[in-house]
Motif scaffolding. Sequence first.
Motif, PDB file in Angstrom:
ATOM      1  N   SER A 193       1.158  -1.241  -0.103  1.00  0.00           N
ATOM      2  CA  SER A 193      -0.462   0.006  -0.190  1.00  0.00           C
ATOM      3  C   SER A 193       0.867   1.412  -0.217  1.00  0.00           C
ATOM      4  CB  SER A 193      -0.869   0.272   1.404  1.00  0.00           C
ATOM      5  OG  SER A 193      -1.617  -1.632   1.118  1.00  0.00           O
ATOM      6  N   VAL A 194       0.297   2.021  -0.976  1.00  0.00           N
ATOM      7  CA  VAL A 194       1.162   3.286  -0.909  1.00  0.00           C
ATOM      8  C   VAL A 194       0.387   4.658   0.227  1.00  0.00           C
ATOM      9  CG1 VAL A 194       2.364   3.254  -3.196  1.00  0.00           C
ATOM     10  CG2 VAL A 194      -0.524   4.089  -2.569  1.00  0.00           C
ATOM     11  N   ILE A 195       1.168   5.523   0.795  1.00  0.00           N
ATOM     12  CA  ILE A 195       0.657   6.390   1.871  1.00  0.00           C
ATOM     13  C   ILE A 195       1.000   7.350   1.378  1.00  0.00           C
ATOM     14  CG2 ILE A 195       0.860   6.570   4.683  1.00  0.00           C
ATOM     15  CD1 ILE A 195       2.311   4.547   5.284  1.00  0.00           C
ATOM     16  N   SER A 196      -0.268   7.891   2.043  1.00  0.00           N
ATOM     17  CA  SER A 196      -0.311   9.942   1.886  1.00  0.00           C
ATOM     18  C   SER A 196      -0.975  10.636   2.729  1.00  0.00           C
ATOM     19  CB  SER A 196      -0.511   9.707   0.521  1.00  0.00           C
ATOM     20  OG  SER A 196      -1.056  12.163   0.310  1.00  0.00           O
ATOM     21  N   ASN A 197      -0.744  11.842   2.931  1.00  0.00           N
ATOM     22  CA  ASN A 197      -0.815  12.592   3.957  1.00  0.00           C
ATOM     23  C   ASN A 197      -1.918  13.365   3.837  1.00  0.00           C
ATOM     24  OD1 ASN A 197       0.688  11.725   5.972  1.00  0.00           O
ATOM     25  ND2 ASN A 197       2.111  13.258   5.585  1.00  0.00           N
ATOM     26  N   SER A 198      -2.171  13.243   2.278  1.00  0.00           N
ATOM     27  CA  SER A 198      -3.211  13.522   1.781  1.00  0.00           C
ATOM     28  C   SER A 198      -4.110  13.443   0.621  1.00  0.00           C
ATOM     29  CB  SER A 198      -3.644  15.179   1.630  1.00  0.00           C
ATOM     30  OG  SER A 198      -2.587  15.502   0.267  1.00  0.00           O
ATOM     31  N   MET A 199      -4.801  13.656   0.274  1.00  0.00           N
ATOM     32  CA  MET A 199      -6.708  12.910  -0.905  1.00  0.00           C
ATOM     33  C   MET A 199      -6.022  14.509  -2.001  1.00  0.00           C
ATOM     34  SD  MET A 199      -8.951  10.458  -0.155  1.00  0.00           S
ATOM     35  CE  MET A 199      -9.234   9.601  -1.525  1.00  0.00           C
ATOM     36  N   ASN A 200      -5.049  15.598  -1.877  1.00  0.00           N
ATOM     37  CA  ASN A 200      -5.319  16.649  -2.787  1.00  0.00           C
ATOM     38  C   ASN A 200      -5.041  16.207  -4.003  1.00  0.00           C
ATOM     39  OD1 ASN A 200      -6.261  17.875  -0.332  1.00  0.00           O
ATOM     40  ND2 ASN A 200      -3.408  18.677  -0.035  1.00  0.00           N
ATOM     41  N   GLU A 248      -5.290  12.561  -9.321  1.00  0.00           N
ATOM     42  CA  GLU A 248      -5.226  12.001  -9.983  1.00  0.00           C
ATOM     43  C   GLU A 248      -3.992  11.238  -9.827  1.00  0.00           C
ATOM     44  OE1 GLU A 248      -6.162  10.611 -12.911  1.00  0.00           O
ATOM     45  OE2 GLU A 248      -7.406  11.997 -12.200  1.00  0.00           O
ATOM     46  N   GLU A 249      -2.776  11.971  -9.029  1.00  0.00           N
ATOM     47  CA  GLU A 249      -1.489  11.207  -7.839  1.00  0.00           C
ATOM     48  C   GLU A 249      -1.626  10.180  -7.553  1.00  0.00           C
ATOM     49  OE1 GLU A 249       1.730  12.518  -5.069  1.00  0.00           O
ATOM     50  OE2 GLU A 249       0.585  14.369  -5.884  1.00  0.00           O
ATOM     51  N   LEU A 250      -2.921   9.990  -6.648  1.00  0.00           N
ATOM     52  CA  LEU A 250      -2.642   9.130  -6.015  1.00  0.00           C
ATOM     53  C   LEU A 250      -3.088   7.642  -6.347  1.00  0.00           C
ATOM     54  CD1 LEU A 250      -5.766   9.120  -3.092  1.00  0.00           C
ATOM     55  CD2 LEU A 250      -5.215   8.028  -5.480  1.00  0.00           C
ATOM     56  N   ILE A 251      -3.832   7.711  -8.143  1.00  0.00           N
ATOM     57  CA  ILE A 251      -4.200   7.053  -8.304  1.00  0.00           C
ATOM     58  C   ILE A 251      -2.879   6.344  -9.288  1.00  0.00           C
ATOM     59  CG2 ILE A 251      -5.888   6.421 -10.796  1.00  0.00           C
ATOM     60  CD1 ILE A 251      -7.633   6.115  -8.918  1.00  0.00           C
ATOM     61  N   SER A 252      -1.869   6.892  -9.876  1.00  0.00           N
ATOM     62  CA  SER A 252      -1.048   7.200 -10.434  1.00  0.00           C
ATOM     63  C   SER A 252       0.178   6.365  -9.344  1.00  0.00           C
ATOM     64  CB  SER A 252      -0.182   8.300 -11.104  1.00  0.00           C
ATOM     65  OG  SER A 252       0.495   7.498 -11.187  1.00  0.00           O
ATOM     66  N   TYR A 292     -14.213   2.547  -7.650  1.00  0.00           N
ATOM     67  CA  TYR A 292     -14.409   2.318  -8.939  1.00  0.00           C
ATOM     68  C   TYR A 292     -13.325   1.631 -10.147  1.00  0.00           C
ATOM     69  CZ  TYR A 292     -16.558   2.835 -13.840  1.00  0.00           C
ATOM     70  OH  TYR A 292     -16.709   3.017 -14.482  1.00  0.00           O
ATOM     71  N   ARG A 293     -11.868   1.972  -9.485  1.00  0.00           N
ATOM     72  CA  ARG A 293     -10.881   1.967 -10.472  1.00  0.00           C
ATOM     73  C   ARG A 293     -10.485   1.002 -10.010  1.00  0.00           C
ATOM     74  NH1 ARG A 293      -8.275   7.578 -12.732  1.00  0.00           N
ATOM     75  NH2 ARG A 293      -9.650   8.311 -13.056  1.00  0.00           N
ATOM     76  N   GLY A 294     -10.655   0.250  -8.050  1.00  0.00           N
ATOM     77  CA  GLY A 294     -10.153  -1.176  -8.326  1.00  0.00           C
ATOM     78  C   GLY A 294      -9.003  -0.909  -7.420  1.00  0.00           C
ATOM     79  N   VAL A 295      -9.173   0.108  -5.982  1.00  0.00           N
ATOM     80  CA  VAL A 295      -7.781   0.861  -5.816  1.00  0.00           C
ATOM     81  C   VAL A 295      -8.228   0.375  -3.959  1.00  0.00           C
ATOM     82  CG1 VAL A 295      -6.305   2.098  -5.429  1.00  0.00           C
ATOM     83  CG2 VAL A 295      -6.188   2.061  -7.858  1.00  0.00           C
ATOM     84  N   GLY A 296      -7.949  -0.323  -3.654  1.00  0.00           N
ATOM     85  CA  GLY A 296      -7.890  -0.710  -2.243  1.00  0.00           C
ATOM     86  C   GLY A 296      -7.880   1.092  -1.431  1.00  0.00           C
ATOM     87  N   ALA A 297      -8.563   1.204  -0.493  1.00  0.00           N
ATOM     88  CA  ALA A 297      -8.074   2.489   1.117  1.00  0.00           C
ATOM     89  C   ALA A 297      -8.501   2.043   1.955  1.00  0.00           C
ATOM     90  CB  ALA A 297      -9.166   3.527   0.141  1.00  0.00           C
TER      91      ALA A 297
END
Length: 191
Positions: A139-146, A149-153, A179-184
């Motif tokens: 899993s990739v980690i991020s502090n934000s969902m701002n 597109e970067e997140l999905i990439s 919808y894009r099949g990425v777990g969160a």
Amino acid sequence: NTIEAMKWAQSLGATLVEFDVQITKDDALVLMHDSTVDATTNGTGEVAKMTLAEIKALWVDSHAQAEPVRVPTFEEVLIAFKDSDMVLNIEIKCGDTDLVPIMVDQIRQYEMTDRVRVCCFYDNQIQAMREYAPEIPTSVISNSMNSFEELISRATKFESAYFVKFDQFNYDNLQKLAYRGVGAFLWTPDN
């Protein structure tokens, strides 16, 4: 980041625990959130500049535990939970990719590839995991969902799920991820 705390969580019904892994000067893997031992032990210094023996001489400074305990190694955690159903979510806390083969070899040694997942802020670590151990979920980690597109990439590039900090929770973006099949996964929820 202690076995005692994880076992306590397990006694309350937890089926997954998250902990942080750092690498020492002599290539041992230890559980430590920060890059230094200052905040959580009776010692001072950078984990990467200390030996395993120096780390093991320290006491974990915790008010939640009745007795002081030592900083555990990654291998000690694997041994402690090998015969349980506990899922281990391992966060790599440093950018040193030398850690990956050591960690993966220990996971494979204890035949736990189906009970671990690895997460990290550092793309180089996730890339190393995907190359060295494609069978272990990441899993990739991020502090934000701002930047959606970067997140999905990032998530799709590494065929990974996505960890987002709870206070940055954005339901619309989480629906788009699904919808894009990425777990969160959400981290540090307060309720």
